[in-house]
Scaffold this motif. Structure first.
Motif, mmCIF file in Angstrom:
data_model
loop_
_atom_site.group_PDB
_atom_site.id
_atom_site.type_symbol
_atom_site.label_atom_id
_atom_site.label_comp_id
_atom_site.label_asym_id
_atom_site.label_seq_id
_atom_site.Cartn_x
_atom_site.Cartn_y
_atom_site.Cartn_z
ATOM 1 N N SER B 57 0.751 -1.241 0.147
ATOM 2 C CA SER B 57 -0.028 0.019 -0.194
ATOM 3 C C SER B 57 0.797 1.192 0.007
ATOM 4 O O SER B 57 0.671 2.270 -0.762
ATOM 5 N N GLN B 102 -7.962 0.336 -0.322
ATOM 6 C CA GLN B 102 -7.997 -0.998 0.510
ATOM 7 C C GLN B 102 -9.205 -0.816 1.351
ATOM 8 O O GLN B 102 -9.984 -1.705 1.568
ATOM 9 N N ASP B 173 -5.893 -1.112 -4.930
ATOM 10 C CA ASP B 173 -5.265 -1.851 -3.613
ATOM 11 C C ASP B 173 -6.456 -2.843 -3.043
ATOM 12 O O ASP B 173 -7.265 -2.634 -2.498
HETATM 13 MG MG LIG Z 1 -2.167 -2.697 2.265
#
Ligand SMILES: [Mg+2]
Ligand SMILES: Nc1ncnc2c1ncn2[C@@H]1O[C@H](COP(=O)(O)OP(=O)(O)OP(=O)(O)O)[C@@H](O)[C@H]1O
Lengths: 787, 243
Positions: B57, B102, B173
């Motif tokens: 990330s 994410q 993500d």
């Molecule tokens: Mg991550």
């Protein structure tokens, strides 16, 4: 509509309670500003219109007696527009059912006509008929105080002769808006009134036929009042002229001016404090509100919204709330301003109120609030934007909690887990806690400001009428009189004690600074009239110097040990140079004091007295009063209790009314602040608390965590608020000092208690609202989305 | 690296060199990236694989101009993102990049449609928000608020939001982290189509090695450094995948 706008409206709607509370804070500040400035401005306009429409004179002169023929040479003075001669006579007024002494001033009007200058505004009835000798117009406050109506009868003693009078009309004059007996500190409409009577009759009663003893005039455009006064004084001097004065020294006008000045100060200081506090709190609240939005700001930034667009978005949100506040505040301020203006107009005896809300005042209010809102928002948005979006969007890392001071001291066993959570949270976010405490303390502080004047007034009365003036009855003589008169008074039944008093009108000078007042001669070991030093200790009046009111020392810029010049305005009109021996603490009025015999020696006038102070058996008071009133030498009689009452009334109608309304506004600001603190805490911690609920804590337990924190913050904010309140009050007293009176910084425990109670009640109410929300917390929704 | 850039100078979209990211928390230092050199080419589909906490990330955020590295540089379109002004970064994100986060990061007060519109309104050449939502199979949920959607549905809204502006680079993500395999494949098909039809350079982070089979290249990240870069010789279509 753009999506961003939809977001704006939906979020505003969702936080409508909070938005409304913010609007209320703004409204409180703005309303205070508008109310203060508009009521004052309207009073000024009203006065000026009244002066213009009823032709208020510009120069005023009184003299002993001059033949009417002198008028021609006065009219020849260059620069005069209109002159009008008059007969003015003092009178004792005798009203049925009113035992107290009342005095008045009788002023002539042309038979059956309104005068050219200082025209009468008739509230009821009519002017006296040209042929009637017993008809008078009575000043409205006096008429009201005694319930007089056209047709009613009473009598007056003019030049020792009793006259039976009929009320023809009830009116007001621009010359006597503020009807105060010369020498008094406050108007007393029950005991002092103005009468207007046909000239031919008053002249006959006062031995002024074919003559005058008073004149008023207006100036031609561009003429200098000073030149006209000089010329007039030269002409009137042989006729016993005592010096013409311009408006600045005219009694009603100068008092009105001083009162307006006082109100103007209050109108400046209060809104400065209120709007300042509201702006500061707005700033804090918005900054915190926007801090809770940091994640959304990051999302917008990640998708390419610029700092400016994000800033604008939040700015719009804040401007909408502020505008709502401005609108409420403007409407409220308009309404309160008109109500207050009407009260003032009534108190000052204007025939009407020309109320208006000056545009500039609204503009100032709008500017200050919007500036505070915009600055608060900008700085908060800037802070949020500075954080890299990646970091802002990540779920906040579990905070780095540390054991608290309490735990390091090993006291944790006294606290349950939720209590420990409160303590840890407070310790970890000291800055946020401090902001909340600051907000609450300011809320508490302005409540104290609103209330403190009541305490101060009580203290002023205690000092002025309890420690300094302890007589029951004060007598003033028509002119300085031999001391023998004191023995006569002492011999009256019921008189327990008599002390002489000598009042000399003076101008005190120090270089170019000067002030017109009086020097009072009092007896050295006197009991009925005492002077107090700045520590409220009794001090002896000096024999070879003078002591002056502390505020007068400031006006003249002198201190103890320095000398001042004293121009005596009566008798031989000497000019003396005296040493300032000390300073006197006095809350009302300003003057100088000397030992009475020393004063007489300095001015070269034997042992004359101009008045006497009496201690009287209460049972005999009315009897003593009426005997004094019937004595030809007595000009006036004052009761100390009546003086206290008029003082209270004056304060109640000007300062305290204002303070009362200000307290209400302070209360609304306080509630807005406390409620917002609670709501922001809820939005900052809603998620955490929902998670705790999921983990099995009960509603009561999570409520305890949040509300416990609120309670701790409130408890910390209140004592700090006491200090803030004291500081703000100090600022107010400094701003309000004038030669009329100085308000001392006195705060009673009850004032602190009221402020603390209002804040506590606000906190409890807010707590209930927040608890209600906590109980309805939608656990699933909270956990599913991240706000 | 230098040679590669010379070999295909006009095909390089991202050129990252010596990327380091250190998080300091008091005395503790976390080295999320420890010197990453990387190039991404126009139109390629890259999968970023690596265990949890390996810095995926972090890398993606730096490439997208959301975060600044502690050291190193990122060249995109001839400019170093690290040196770019805030204004330039904003323009870069607005016109060049589409993100899928994410944790979705939808705006709770906006419906699915509006969450997409908030991006298309400022883009240069967007597709209608409705079409983007239909592409991710949410044509019938457009007026739902995030709180009224399941986790997977929220993730699909996030994807619709990223693709709607038809960006030059798409950074995702874990776009399928919350989805069952059927829905996951639908989403991957959308990404594949955008990549193919618009030539969008696409980077997808995943824990799921199966997804790597549809990539042109697979970058393995561990402990903040690139362990290996595999060229995928046997590229599969998304609908052939299963897990
Ligand atoms: Mg991550
Ligand atoms: N704000 C931060 N402060 C401190 N450390 C951080 C921060 N953000 C990330 N880290 C650390 O940096 C390292 C890399 O984090 P990153 O989020 O890039 O991992 P990731 O590969 O995406 O993991 P995952 O697959 O679990 O999402 C991790 O060890 C993490 O703990």
């Amino acid at each position: 509509m753009r999506a961003l706008h939809r977001k704006l409206w939906r979020e505003l709607w969702k936080m409508r309670g909070q938005a409304f509370a913010i609007a209320i804070v703004i409204a409180g500040g703005v309303a205070t500003l508008l109310m203060s400035l508009s009521s004052l401005e309207s009073l000024r306009i009203t006065r000026d219109t009244f002066y213009r429409d009823y032709r208020f004179a510009e120069v005023f002169a009184s003299l002993n007696r001059a033949p009417q023929g002198l008028l021609a040479s006065i009219e020849a003075i260059p620069g005069i527009q209109t002159v009008e001669t008059r007969v003015v006579a003092p009178a004792s007024l005798d009203l049925p059912d009113f035992p107290d002494p009342a005095t008045g001033l009788v002023i002539s009007i042309p038979d059956g006509r309104n005068p050219e200058l200082n025209r009468l505004f008739l509230r009821l009835g009519r002017l006296p008929d040209a042929g009637r000798s017993d008809e008078v117009v009575v000043s409205e406050p006096f008429a009201e105080a005694h319930g007089l109506l056209p047709g009613d009868r009473f009598s007056a003693v003019i030049q020792g002769r009793r006259q039976n009078l009929v009320v023809a009309g009830i009116g007001l004059s621009p010359e006597h808006i503020y009807q105060i007996k010369p020498g008094d500190l406050f108007p007393d409409p029950q005991r002092y009134g103005i009468l207007w009577m046909n000239r031919s009759h008053l002249a006959a009663a006062h031995d002024m036929e074919g003559a005058f003893n008073d004149l008023v005039l207006t100036l031609a455009r561009g003429a200098s009042a000073g030149d006209v006064i000089d010329a007039l004084d030269r002409i009137l001097d042989p006729y016993g002229g005592v010096g013409a004065v311009g408006r600045d020294d005219q009694l009603s006008h100068s008092y009105l001016e001083a009162e307006f000045e006082q109100l103007a100060t209050m109108a400046r200081v209060f809104p400065t404090i209120f709007l300042g506090v509201a702006a500061f709190l707005l700033n804090v609240v918005l900054a915190r509100l926007i801090a809770t939005e940091r994640e959304q700001i990051a999302v917008l930034k990640a998708f390419g919204y610029g700092d400016w667009e994000v800033g604008l978005h939040y700015m719009q949100m804040v401007l909408l709330m502020s505008t709502l506040g401005l609108v409420i505040g403007t409407l409220g301020g308009y309404w309160l301003g008109e109500a207050l203006g009407t009260l003032y107009a009534d108190f000052f005896r204007f025939p009407y109120l020309a109320y208006q809300l000056p545009f500039q005042v609204v503009a100032i209010g709008a500017l200050v609030t919007l500036a505070a809102a915009v600055l608060g928002t900008l700085s908060a948005v800037r802070r949020a934007v500075r954080l890299p979006p990646a970091e802002a969007m990540r779920p906040e890392p579990p905070a780095t909690y540390r054991p608290t001071v309490v735990e390091r001291l090993g006291l944790q066993r006294f606290f349950a887990q939720p209590t420990r959570m409160i303590l840890r949270h407070l310790e970890r976010r000291p800055f946020k806690a401090l902001l909340s405490i600051t907000g609450i303390s300011f809320a508490c502080g302005i409540l104290i400001v609103g209330n403190f004047q009541q305490d101060a007034v009580n203290h002023m009365i205690e000092v002025q009428f309890g420690l300094a003036n302890r007589y029951d009855v004060a007598v003033t003589f028509i002119e300085p009189t031999s001391r023998r008169v004191l023995h006569e008074i002492e011999a009256m039944e019921g008189v327990l004690k008599v002390e002489p008093q000598r009042l000399v009108p003076v101008v005190l000078r120090n270089g170019h600074r000067h002030f017109r007042t009086s020097v009072q001669g009092i007896v050295a070991e006197g009991d009925l009239r005492r002077v107090l030093d700045t520590d409220l200790q009794v001090m002896a009046p000096p024999e070879d110097g003078v002591v002056i009111t502390d505020f007068l020392a400031e006006i003249l810029a002198v201190g103890p040990g320095q000398t001042i010049t004293v121009d005596i305005l009566e008798g031989k009109r000497r000019t003396l140079t005296l040493v300032v021996d000390g300073l006197v603490n006095e809350y009302v009025g300003v003057s100088g004091y000397m030992e009475i015999d020393a004063l007489n020696r300095w001015i070269g006038e034997g042992s004359a007295v101009s008045g006497a102070l009496l201690s009287v058996d209460p049972a005999a008071r009315d009897e003593v009063t009426s005997r004094l009133m019937n004595s030809p030498r007595v000009a006036g009689v004052t009761h100390r209790l009546a003086a206290i009452e008029t003082f209270r009334e004056t304060m109640a109608q000007t300062v305290l009314i204002f303070a009362f309304i200000a307290t209400l506004l302070a209360g609304s600001i306080a509630f807005g602040i406390v409620y917002n603190s609670a709501r922001i805490a809820l939005s900052e911690r809603g998620r955490e608390l929902a998670s705790l609920r999921v983990l099995g804590l009960t509603r009561e337990e999570i409520s305890y965590i949040l509300l416990g924190e609120l309670a701790v913050l409130t408890a910390a904010g209140i004592p700090l608020g006491f200090l803030v309140g004291r500081a703000l009050c100090w600022y107010l007293t400094v701003g309000m000092r004038s030669d009329l009176y100085r308000v001392p910084l006195i705060l009673e425990p009850s004032t602190y208690a009221v402020a603390a109670t209002v804040v506590t009640v606000s906190a409890i109410l807010s707590g209930f609202i927040v608890r209600h929300r906590l109980h309805r917390l939608d656990l699933v929704a909270v956990l599913k989305t991240r706000e | 690296m230098k040679q590669q850039a010379e070999q295909q100078p006009d095909k390089v979209v991202f050129h990252a060199e010596g990327l380091t990211k250190i998080y300091r928390m008091g005395e503790i230092e976390v080295r999320a990236l420890a010197g990453v050199d990387l190039e991404l080419y126009r139109g390629e589909f890259v999968v970023l694989l690596g265990p949890s906490g390996s810095g995926k990330s972090t890398l993606l955020n730096i490439l997208g101009g959301l975060d600044a590295p502690t050291a190193g540089k990122v060249i995109c379109g001839g400019n170093d993102l690290v040196l770019a002004t805030d204004r330039e970064l904003t323009q870069f994100r607005r016109h060049m990049v589409g993100f899928v986060f994410q944790f979705y990061n939808l705006i709770p007060s906006l419906t699915a449609r509006e969450n997409v519109q908030i991006v298309t309104e400022i883009a240069q050449n967007p597709m209608p928000a409705e079409r983007a939502l239909e592409l991710v199979g949410l044509g019938d949920r457009m007026d739902h608020f995030p709180a009224q959607l399941s986790g997977g549905q929220q993730q699909r809204v996030a994807i619709a939001r990223a693709i709607a502006k038809q960006p030059a680079v798409l950074l995702c993500d874990e776009p399928t982290g919350a989805l069952d395999s059927t829905t996951g494949i639908v989403v991957l098909e959308v990404l594949e189509r955008i990549n193919r039809e618009l030539g969008t350079t696409t980077v997808v982070i995943t824990h799921n090695a199966d997804i790597a089979r549809m990539a042109d290249r697979v970058i393995h990240l561990s402990n903040g450094i690139i362990g290996a870069i595999d060229m995928n010789q046997d590229k599969r279509a998304a609908k052939e995948l299963s897990w």
